[in-house]
Enzyme design. Structure first.
Site, PDB file in Angstrom:
ATOM      1  CB  ALA A 132      -8.412  12.252 -11.249  1.00  0.00           C
ATOM      2  CD  GLN A 289     -34.894 -28.605   6.955  1.00  0.00           C
ATOM      3  OE1 GLN A 289     -34.500 -28.988   5.855  1.00  0.00           O
ATOM      4  NE2 GLN A 289     -34.896 -29.378   8.024  1.00  0.00           N
ATOM      5  N   GLY A 349     -39.266 -11.988  -1.144  1.00  0.00           N
ATOM      6  CA  GLY A 349     -40.200 -12.245  -2.240  1.00  0.00           C
ATOM      7  C   GLY A 349     -40.562 -10.945  -2.957  1.00  0.00           C
ATOM      8  CD  GLU A 373     -10.764   1.981  -4.285  1.00  0.00           C
ATOM      9  OE1 GLU A 373      -9.797   1.387  -3.814  1.00  0.00           O
ATOM     10  OE2 GLU A 373     -11.145   3.090  -3.892  1.00  0.00           O
TER      11      GLU A 373
HETATM   12  N1  CAA Z   1       2.591  -1.930  -5.160  1.00  0.00           N
HETATM   13  C1  CAA Z   1       3.663  -1.237  -5.594  1.00  0.00           C
HETATM   14  N2  CAA Z   1       4.011  -1.175  -6.898  1.00  0.00           N
HETATM   15  C2  CAA Z   1       3.240  -1.843  -7.767  1.00  0.00           C
HETATM   16  C3  CAA Z   1       2.109  -2.597  -7.377  1.00  0.00           C
HETATM   17  C4  CAA Z   1       1.797  -2.614  -6.005  1.00  0.00           C
HETATM   18  N3  CAA Z   1       0.734  -3.274  -5.543  1.00  0.00           N
HETATM   19  N4  CAA Z   1       1.553  -3.148  -8.464  1.00  0.00           N
HETATM   20  C5  CAA Z   1       2.304  -2.770  -9.519  1.00  0.00           C
HETATM   21  N5  CAA Z   1       3.321  -1.986  -9.080  1.00  0.00           N
HETATM   22  C6  CAA Z   1       4.375  -1.364  -9.882  1.00  0.00           C
HETATM   23  C7  CAA Z   1       5.208  -2.410 -10.592  1.00  0.00           C
HETATM   24  O1  CAA Z   1       6.235  -2.884  -9.771  1.00  0.00           O
HETATM   25  C8  CAA Z   1       5.714  -1.611 -11.770  1.00  0.00           C
HETATM   26  O2  CAA Z   1       6.723  -0.731 -11.323  1.00  0.00           O
HETATM   27  P1  CAA Z   1       8.144  -0.626 -12.090  1.00  0.00           P
HETATM   28  O3  CAA Z   1       7.797  -0.404 -13.540  1.00  0.00           O
HETATM   29  O4  CAA Z   1       8.797   0.531 -11.453  1.00  0.00           O
HETATM   30  O5  CAA Z   1       8.810  -1.933 -11.870  1.00  0.00           O
HETATM   31  C9  CAA Z   1       4.544  -0.709 -12.128  1.00  0.00           C
HETATM   32  O6  CAA Z   1       3.772  -0.574 -10.914  1.00  0.00           O
HETATM   33  C10 CAA Z   1       3.675  -1.265 -13.229  1.00  0.00           C
HETATM   34  O7  CAA Z   1       3.169  -2.488 -12.773  1.00  0.00           O
HETATM   35  P2  CAA Z   1       2.569  -3.583 -13.763  1.00  0.00           P
HETATM   36  O8  CAA Z   1       3.580  -3.890 -14.825  1.00  0.00           O
HETATM   37  O9  CAA Z   1       2.070  -4.692 -12.923  1.00  0.00           O
HETATM   38  O10 CAA Z   1       1.392  -2.766 -14.443  1.00  0.00           O
HETATM   39  P3  CAA Z   1       0.257  -3.234 -15.433  1.00  0.00           P
HETATM   40  O11 CAA Z   1       0.130  -2.208 -16.486  1.00  0.00           O
HETATM   41  O12 CAA Z   1       0.456  -4.661 -15.821  1.00  0.00           O
HETATM   42  O13 CAA Z   1      -1.079  -3.078 -14.535  1.00  0.00           O
HETATM   43  C11 CAA Z   1      -2.799  -3.803 -13.029  1.00  0.00           C
HETATM   44  C12 CAA Z   1      -1.311  -3.788 -13.404  1.00  0.00           C
HETATM   45  C13 CAA Z   1      -2.831  -4.548 -11.713  1.00  0.00           C
HETATM   46  C14 CAA Z   1      -3.663  -4.463 -14.052  1.00  0.00           C
HETATM   47  C15 CAA Z   1      -3.258  -2.326 -12.800  1.00  0.00           C
HETATM   48  O14 CAA Z   1      -3.374  -1.628 -14.013  1.00  0.00           O
HETATM   49  C16 CAA Z   1      -4.576  -2.265 -12.064  1.00  0.00           C
HETATM   50  O15 CAA Z   1      -4.623  -2.350 -10.844  1.00  0.00           O
HETATM   51  N6  CAA Z   1      -5.700  -2.034 -12.808  1.00  0.00           N
HETATM   52  C17 CAA Z   1      -6.972  -1.761 -12.171  1.00  0.00           C
HETATM   53  C18 CAA Z   1      -7.109  -0.288 -11.949  1.00  0.00           C
HETATM   54  C19 CAA Z   1      -8.025   0.042 -10.819  1.00  0.00           C
HETATM   55  O16 CAA Z   1      -8.097  -0.644  -9.811  1.00  0.00           O
HETATM   56  N7  CAA Z   1      -8.702   1.183 -10.951  1.00  0.00           N
HETATM   57  C20 CAA Z   1      -9.521   1.666  -9.896  1.00  0.00           C
HETATM   58  C21 CAA Z   1      -9.819   3.107 -10.152  1.00  0.00           C
HETATM   59  S1  CAA Z   1     -10.012   4.041  -8.692  1.00  0.00           S
HETATM   60  C22 CAA Z   1     -11.580   3.753  -8.149  1.00  0.00           C
HETATM   61  O17 CAA Z   1     -12.265   2.878  -8.596  1.00  0.00           O
HETATM   62  C23 CAA Z   1     -11.986   4.638  -7.042  1.00  0.00           C
HETATM   63  C24 CAA Z   1     -13.450   4.705  -6.864  1.00  0.00           C
HETATM   64  O18 CAA Z   1     -14.117   5.490  -7.450  1.00  0.00           O
HETATM   65  C25 CAA Z   1     -14.080   3.842  -5.868  1.00  0.00           C
END
Ligand code: CAA
Length: 393
Positions: A132, A289, A349, A373
């Site tokens: 969640a 083709q 089709g 995701e």
């Molecule tokens: N590994 C480890 N740490 C990470 C990381 C990674 N891959 N990516 C970011 N972080 C850490 C950063 O280092 C930072 O940590 P600190 O503050 O301690 O330095 C913190 O996380 C925040 O990172 P960002 O500043 O990069 O965060 P952001 O607000 O700019 O967001 C984003 C980054 C990539 C856009 C993120 O918000 C994102 O992935 N958004 C998409 C969300 C998503 O995928 N949702 C899916 C929902 S689940 C789902 O869909 C399941 C389902 O039902 C199938």
């Protein structure tokens, strides 16, 4: 002659991996494929199926045996998701969220007590797991979530808020729940992760989502109304939960790539067998083709997606960084799934547009892989940030 250096481990499937692939393929053909159209039509989540998958060890396939899992590797799990999704993408995502997003975070970040109390129930299929994170106003910008975890005098927390598009929600025994534990923060920095039991007082299903496809998968809103969680149910470090979400998604995205791959493979299998049987102008349409080249291109796209997906899985198994490679695999494989399923309809089709054949279901199911995701745009952002070292927004 120079060769391009690579850090990616070389891989070919081991005997064990091939055995898992064959076992899941056989089970899916017998138990899932014959039901998939009806589950899609009636929006059926077949709870009994997951007990059967548990008997095959598939509810904890890559979970250590000490915690009740089958102890197989991550690529075996990816192969299983691909094969399940080939039969029914809704079943594929149920297992993907249950495993990558719900069970593995406890294996990786849980305390010994958390692991012992939660993981065996998930790995045995007694519980289905859920994740969640998303809210109506916090999808791509997941760090802007509003759900609160208010600290209590006893060190525990009370969670209040509403989570949206929660896969498995109505059937889940556990939720990895992300909430804002640090007052005054508005971004990713103030978020913690919690283990929340499905039968917790104050936790309920809000709305069941009506979707374009993936109808055998359960997607709901979850309402947290002052849900009490003890201090012992904080997962990982307080205020560092967003990192857990991101690292979880790094692995989860590989399995969504596998799901996309399975859907694309199913569409290709259908289109190629149809092209050999259906005749126009006195010969099979596959001899023209226009159709033959389409099928050739579809096969190349699928194999390229497969290579990216297995490569990302191999990196993860080797303990190497895989954030970029997982995002690349998901970005590419989800596009392949959309394109290949669209082309499969074209090959069939009018029959492709009809519910008499599963091509239209594959097409509807494929689209979500470009959205959940992390959307394709978010995958590009993740890749570009890492490659360029810039704060791309
Ligand atoms: N590994 C480890 N740490 C990470 C990381 C990674 N891959 N990516 C970011 N972080 C850490 C950063 O280092 C930072 O940590 P600190 O503050 O301690 O330095 C913190 O996380 C925040 O990172 P960002 O500043 O990069 O965060 P952001 O607000 O700019 O967001 C984003 C980054 C990539 C856009 C993120 O918000 C994102 O992935 N958004 C998409 C969300 C998503 O995928 N949702 C899916 C929902 S689940 C789902 O869909 C399941 C389902 O039902 C199938």
């Amino acid at each position: 002659m120079t060769t391009t250096p690579t850090t990616a481990p070389q891989f070919s499937l081991t005997d064990d991996q091939r055995d898992v692939q064959a076992m899941v393929r056989e089970f899916a053909a017998a138990r899932i494929t014959p039901n998939a159209a009806e589950w899609d039509r009636n929006h059926t989540f077949d709870r009994a199926l997951y007990a059967e998958l548990a008997e095959l060890g598939l509810m904890g396939i890559c979970v250590p045996t000490e915690l009740g899992g089958a102890g197989m590797d991550f690529l075996s799990y990816v192969l299983a998701v691909e094969e399940l999704s080939r039969a029914d993408a809704g079943v594929g995502v149920t297992i993907a969220v249950h495993t990558s997003a719900s069970t593995l975070p406890i294996v990786h970040w849980g305390t010994e007590a958390q692991q012992q109390a939660w993981v065996p129930k998930l790995a045995s299929g007694e519980w289905i797991g859920s994740f969640a994170l998303t809210e109506s106003g916090a999808g791509s910008d997941a760090g802007s979530m509003l759900t609160r975890a208010d600290e209590q005098a006893d060190g525990g927390f009370r969670i209040t808020g509403r989570k949206q598009w929660i896969t498995n929600g109505a059937y889940a025994g556990s939720f990895i729940t992300f909430a804002r534990s640090e007052p005054g923060t508005t971004d990713a920095s103030g978020v913690s992760a919690f283990l929340v039991a499905g039968d917790s007082a104050g936790l309920s299903v809000g709305r069941v989502e009506e979707k374009l496809g993936l109808n055998s998968s359960n997607t709901v809103d979850m309402v947290y109304d002052d849900v009490s969680v003890g201090a012992d149910l904080l997962l990982g470090t307080r205020g560092k939960g967003f990192r857990i979400a991101m690292q979880t998604l790094d692995g989860g995205r590989i399995t969504i790539a596998a799901q996309a791959l399975g859907i694309a493979q199913a569409a290709f299998d259908l289109a190629s067998s149809y092209a050999k049987e259906r005749t126009t102008f006195g010969k099979p349409i596959g001899s023209h083709q226009g159709i033959a080249f389409k099928l050739a291109e579809m096969s190349v796209e699928i194999e390229a997606a497969r290579a990216l997906t297995y490569r990302a899985a191999a990196l993860k198994m080797a303990g190497q960084p895989h954030t970029v490679e997982g995002a690349q695999a998901k970005l590419f494989a989800s596009g392949v799934a959309r394109r290949v399923t669209g082309e499969a309809i074209q090959v069939l089709g009018g029959y492709g547009y009809s519910k008499e054949f599963p091509a239209e279901r594959y097409y509807r199911d494929a689209k979500i892989t470009e959205i959940y995701e992390g959307t394709s745009e978010i995958q590009k952002l993740v890749i570009a940030r890492r490659l360029l070292g810039l704060d791309v927004r």
